[in-house]
Motif scaffolding. Structure first.
Motif, PDB file in Angstrom:
ATOM      1  N   PRO A  90       0.807  -1.219   0.000  1.00  0.00           N
ATOM      2  CA  PRO A  90       0.000   0.000   0.000  1.00  0.00           C
ATOM      3  C   PRO A  90       0.838   1.266   0.000  1.00  0.00           C
ATOM      4  CG  PRO A  90       0.020  -0.958   2.188  1.00  0.00           C
ATOM      5  CD  PRO A  90       0.711  -1.943   1.292  1.00  0.00           C
ATOM      6  N   VAL A  91       2.133   1.117   0.382  1.00  0.00           N
ATOM      7  CA  VAL A  91       3.097   2.210   0.246  1.00  0.00           C
ATOM      8  C   VAL A  91       4.402   1.595  -0.235  1.00  0.00           C
ATOM      9  CG1 VAL A  91       2.072   3.638   2.068  1.00  0.00           C
ATOM     10  CG2 VAL A  91       3.862   1.991   2.648  1.00  0.00           C
ATOM     11  N   SER A  92       5.278   2.432  -0.707  1.00  0.00           N
ATOM     12  CA  SER A  92       6.602   1.960  -1.088  1.00  0.00           C
ATOM     13  C   SER A  92       7.341   1.440   0.139  1.00  0.00           C
ATOM     14  CB  SER A  92       7.391   3.104  -1.726  1.00  0.00           C
ATOM     15  OG  SER A  92       8.774   2.860  -1.650  1.00  0.00           O
ATOM     16  N   THR A  93       7.998   0.287   0.021  1.00  0.00           N
ATOM     17  CA  THR A  93       8.750  -0.246   1.148  1.00  0.00           C
ATOM     18  C   THR A  93       9.985   0.596   1.465  1.00  0.00           C
ATOM     19  OG1 THR A  93       9.886  -1.773  -0.361  1.00  0.00           O
ATOM     20  CG2 THR A  93       7.973  -2.616   0.847  1.00  0.00           C
ATOM     21  N   PHE A  94      10.350   1.518   0.580  1.00  0.00           N
ATOM     22  CA  PHE A  94      11.493   2.378   0.888  1.00  0.00           C
ATOM     23  C   PHE A  94      11.200   3.303   2.062  1.00  0.00           C
ATOM     24  CE2 PHE A  94      12.421   0.954  -3.405  1.00  0.00           C
ATOM     25  CZ  PHE A  94      13.747   0.576  -3.261  1.00  0.00           C
ATOM     26  N   SER A  95       9.935   3.584   2.305  1.00  0.00           N
ATOM     27  CA  SER A  95       9.594   4.373   3.492  1.00  0.00           C
ATOM     28  C   SER A  95       9.909   3.585   4.757  1.00  0.00           C
ATOM     29  CB  SER A  95       8.112   4.766   3.464  1.00  0.00           C
ATOM     30  OG  SER A  95       7.271   3.621   3.487  1.00  0.00           O
ATOM     31  N   PHE A  96       9.729   2.249   4.720  1.00  0.00           N
ATOM     32  CA  PHE A  96      10.097   1.412   5.870  1.00  0.00           C
ATOM     33  C   PHE A  96      11.607   1.433   6.085  1.00  0.00           C
ATOM     34  CE2 PHE A  96       6.389  -1.404   4.292  1.00  0.00           C
ATOM     35  CZ  PHE A  96       5.455  -0.627   4.969  1.00  0.00           C
ATOM     36  N   LEU A  97      12.347   1.313   4.978  1.00  0.00           N
ATOM     37  CA  LEU A  97      13.803   1.270   5.092  1.00  0.00           C
ATOM     38  C   LEU A  97      14.368   2.594   5.602  1.00  0.00           C
ATOM     39  CD1 LEU A  97      14.776  -0.649   1.821  1.00  0.00           C
ATOM     40  CD2 LEU A  97      14.073  -1.564   4.032  1.00  0.00           C
ATOM     41  N   GLU A  98      13.779   3.699   5.158  1.00  0.00           N
ATOM     42  CA  GLU A  98      14.232   5.007   5.624  1.00  0.00           C
ATOM     43  C   GLU A  98      13.988   5.157   7.120  1.00  0.00           C
ATOM     44  OE1 GLU A  98      11.982   7.567   3.133  1.00  0.00           O
ATOM     45  OE2 GLU A  98      13.079   6.994   1.310  1.00  0.00           O
ATOM     46  N   ARG A  99      12.815   4.727   7.571  1.00  0.00           N
ATOM     47  CA  ARG A  99      12.477   4.826   8.996  1.00  0.00           C
ATOM     48  C   ARG A  99      13.401   3.943   9.825  1.00  0.00           C
ATOM     49  NH1 ARG A  99       7.339   2.965   8.893  1.00  0.00           N
ATOM     50  NH2 ARG A  99       6.769   4.908   7.862  1.00  0.00           N
ATOM     51  N   TYR A 100      13.647   2.725   9.360  1.00  0.00           N
ATOM     52  CA  TYR A 100      14.540   1.819  10.078  1.00  0.00           C
ATOM     53  C   TYR A 100      15.957   2.380  10.113  1.00  0.00           C
ATOM     54  CZ  TYR A 100      16.279  -2.772  11.680  1.00  0.00           C
ATOM     55  OH  TYR A 100      16.836  -3.802  12.401  1.00  0.00           O
ATOM     56  N   GLY A 101      16.367   2.980   9.025  1.00  0.00           N
ATOM     57  CA  GLY A 101      17.716   3.528   8.943  1.00  0.00           C
ATOM     58  C   GLY A 101      17.978   4.644   9.926  1.00  0.00           C
ATOM     59  N   ARG A 102      16.946   5.314  10.392  1.00  0.00           N
ATOM     60  CA  ARG A 102      17.105   6.395  11.354  1.00  0.00           C
ATOM     61  C   ARG A 102      17.255   5.897  12.790  1.00  0.00           C
ATOM     62  NH1 ARG A 102      13.118   8.904   7.905  1.00  0.00           N
ATOM     63  NH2 ARG A 102      11.424   8.289   9.308  1.00  0.00           N
ATOM     64  N   LEU A 103      17.061   4.587  13.020  1.00  0.00           N
ATOM     65  CA  LEU A 103      17.053   4.050  14.374  1.00  0.00           C
ATOM     66  C   LEU A 103      18.436   4.037  15.008  1.00  0.00           C
ATOM     67  CD1 LEU A 103      15.238   2.704  16.561  1.00  0.00           C
ATOM     68  CD2 LEU A 103      15.829   0.492  15.521  1.00  0.00           C
ATOM     69  N   SER A 104      19.480   3.666  14.250  1.00  0.00           N
ATOM     70  CA  SER A 104      20.819   3.540  14.818  1.00  0.00           C
ATOM     71  C   SER A 104      21.864   3.582  13.713  1.00  0.00           C
ATOM     72  CB  SER A 104      20.953   2.217  15.593  1.00  0.00           C
ATOM     73  OG  SER A 104      20.986   1.114  14.677  1.00  0.00           O
ATOM     74  N   GLU A 105      23.110   3.662  14.127  1.00  0.00           N
ATOM     75  CA  GLU A 105      24.201   3.616  13.152  1.00  0.00           C
ATOM     76  C   GLU A 105      24.196   2.291  12.387  1.00  0.00           C
ATOM     77  OE1 GLU A 105      26.596   5.818  12.094  1.00  0.00           O
ATOM     78  OE2 GLU A 105      25.320   7.255  13.144  1.00  0.00           O
TER      79      GLU A 105
END
Length: 447
Positions: A90-105
Motif C-alpha cells: 500500500p506504500v513503497s517499502t522504501f519508506s520502511f527502510l528510511e524509517r529503520y535507517g534512522r534508528l541507529s548507526e
C-alpha cells in the motif's frame, strides 16, 4: 559463491570448513529500485506487473552486526508481501527502510536505493556476529520473518508487540530472495531434515502466520470440535489453516474458487468445501453496497455442511470483499480473526451482528519466535506439510510474483537461490518416505 555451494552440496563440510570459506564481495539478489517507485502510478492494482519492477542485481554483502547471521540461501519463496513490495502497495517499502535507517548507526545499512526482498529462506549459516551462541557456521536452518529490537518492555510478553517490530525482507533490507541473506540470530530455526531446500523454505511466513491466527492463544485459540470457516483454503495461508484445523480436531469449512482447489482441500482431508464461484456468491451489489441476502444464503450453505451449526471461528484474510459475510455467519460469541486484507483494507460490516451477538474481531500479524518455532516443529515432525506447488529460478522471481498477484498459483510458489536443482538437501529419507504423498500433494495437483 561456487566455493560456498560446493561446501553445502558436499554434505561433509564441517563448521570449521564453513567458517574458513571466504565471503564474496557481492551476491545476486531480487530487488526493487527506489527510482521505480512511481512506475505504476495511476494504474489499477490488478494491472501492475511485478515482472517489470523486480530485478536480479549484484549487490554488496552487508556488514555483519551483533546478534546477526549471514546465511547462504539455498531456496526461498514468494509471499503476498513480495507482491506488495513489487507493486509499491500500500506504500513503497522504501519508506520502511528510511524509517529503520534512522534508528541507529547499524540500521543505516538498510536504507539503500535498492531493496532486497523476500521473507522466507532455507540455507546454511556462513557467519555469526558477536553475541550469537546458539548457531554456528554450517548449521542448516530456516528463518522466520520477525525482526525485533526488544529494547522496550512492551515486547517482552509477546515480541509481536515490540514497538520496533518489523517483517524481515519487507520492512527491512537483505531479504531471502537472494543468494545470501542477513538475519537476526533469533530468526533462525532448524531446517526440517526430511524436506528439500525448496520445500523447507516454503512454509515459514504463512505457516507461522496461520499458527498464531488460528491455534495460538494470541489468535483464535482453536479447540477440538470447532467449526472453522477458512477463506482461500488451498492458498498460501489457507492451506496451512486447513491442516491445523484437521490436525487439531476441528472441522474446517473450506472456501475456494475452483473445482481444482476444492479437490486439493478434499485431498488434505477436508469434507466441507464450498466453491464460491460455482455457487455464485456475490457479497457486493456494487462497489459501495453489500448484499445481506447473499450473507444469509452463504450462512445457510455452511449450516448444510455442519449439521445445522454456525462457525465458531472465521479465518479471515481476503478483507473487504468477504468481511461483511464473515461477521454475519459467525456464531453468537464466535471469533473473526483477521490479517492481510488482500482484497482491500477498508472493511465494512453490519455492527449489529457483531455487538448484539457478542462476537469478537481479533487482529493477527505474523507470529512471535515461540509461535514460529512451534509451527516449524510441527513441520519437522511431519504433522503439517509444505504446500509447495511450483518452483522458479531466482531469475524468474518476477514471474513467480506475477502468478501470486494474479492468483494463478495454488499453495506456495518456491524459488531456488543457490540450489542448482530441486530435491536437494534431504537428510532424513525414512521420515520423508512416510509422508511423501502429503509433501507432493500440491505439486501433483498443479500438474
Amino acid at each position: 559463491m561456487q566455493e560456498i555451494l560446493s561446501a553445502v552440496l558436499s554434505g561433509t563440510a564441517t563448521s570449521a570448513d564453513f567458517a574458513r570459506l571466504p565471503l564474496p564481495e557481492s551476491y545476486r539478489g531480487v530487488v526493487v529500485h527506489k527510482e521505480d517507485v512511481g512506475m505504476f502510478d495511476g494504474m489499477p492494482s490488478a494491472e501492475k506487473d511485478p515482472r517489470k519492477s523486480l530485478h536480479l542485481d549484484n549487490v554488496p554483502v552487508p556488514e555483519l552486526g551483533p546478534g546477526e547471521a549471514l546465511v547462504a540461501v539455498m531456496a526461498s519463496s514468494v509471499n503476498y508481501n513480495s507482491v506488495w513490495s513489487s507493486i509499491f502497495e500500500p506504500v513503497s517499502t522504501f519508506s520502511f527502510l528510511e524509517r529503520y535507517g534512522r534508528l541507529s548507526e547499524l540500521t543505516k545499512r538498510h536504507d539503500l536505493p535498492y531493496h532486497i526482498i523476500g521473507s522466507d529462506l532455507s540455507g546454511v549459516v556462513l557467519r555469526t556476529g558477536p553475541g550469537v551462541n546458539a548457531w554456528k557456521p554450517g548449521d542448516e536452518v530456516v528463518a522466520h520473518c520477525l525482526s525485533v529490537e526488544l529494547e522496550s518492555s512492551d515486547g517482552h510478553n509477546d515480541t509481536m508487540l515490540d514497538p520496533e517490530q518489523r517483517i524481515w525482507g519487507f520492512e527491512t533490507n537483505f531479504g531471502g530472495l537472494a543468494e545470501i541473506a542477513l538475519v537476526k540470530s533469533n530468526q533462525l530455526m532448524p531446517k526440517p531434515g526430511h524436506l528439500s531446500w525448496e520445500e523447507a523454505a516454503s512454509p515459514g511466513l504463512v505457516n507461522s502466520t496461520a499458527y498464531r491466527q488460528l491455534v495460538s492463544r494470541n489468535g483464535a485459540g482453536m479447540k477440538q470440535g470447532d467449526n472453522v470457516l477458512i477463506w482461500g483454503a488451498s492458498g498460501g495461508l489457507g492451506s496451512y489453516a486447513t491442516q491445523f484445523a484437521l490436525a487439531g480436531g476441528a472441522n474446517p469449512i473450506c472456501v475456494v474458487s475452483s473445482p481444482e482447489k476444492a479437490a486439493i482441500c478434499r485431498a488434505m482431508g477436508a469434507e466441507a468445501v464450498i466453491d464460491r464461484n460455482a455457487e455464485g456468491y456475490k457479497f457486493w451489489k456494487d462497489e459501495h453496497t453489500q448484499d445481506p441476502k447473499e450473507w444469509k444464503r452463504f450462512g445457510k450453505r455452511i449450516r448444510e455442511l455442519t449439521g445445522g451449526e454456525d462457525v465458531d471461528i472465521v479465518f479471515e484474510h481476503p478483507g473487504r470483499e468477504t468481511f461483511g459475510a464473515s461477521v454475519y455467519v459467525t456464531r453468537k460469541g464466535g471469533t473473526i480473526v483477521t490479517c492481510a486484507s488482500t482484497s482491500g483494507y477498508n472493511h465494512e460490516y453490519d455492527n449489529r451482528y457483531l455487538w448484539m451477538s457478542l462476537k469478537r474481531i481479533i487482529g493477527s500479524h505474523f507470529a512471535n519466535y515461540r509461535e514460529a518455532w512451534e509451527a516449524n516443529r510441527l513441520i519437522a515432525k511431519g504433522k503439517i506439510h509444505p504446500t509447495l506447488s511450483k518452483v522458479y529460478s531466482l531469475e524468474d522471481t518476477g514471474q513467480a510474483a506475477y502468478d501470486v498477484h494474479r492468483n494463478l498459483h495454488q499453495g506456495k510458489v518456491g524459488v531456488l537461490a543457490l540450489a542448482p536443482e530441486e530435491g536437494l538437501g534431504v537428510r532424513d529419507h525414512e521420515l520423508r518416505a512416510t509422508h511423501l504423498d502429503a509433501i507432493n500433494r500440491f505439486r501433483s495437483a498443479a500438474r
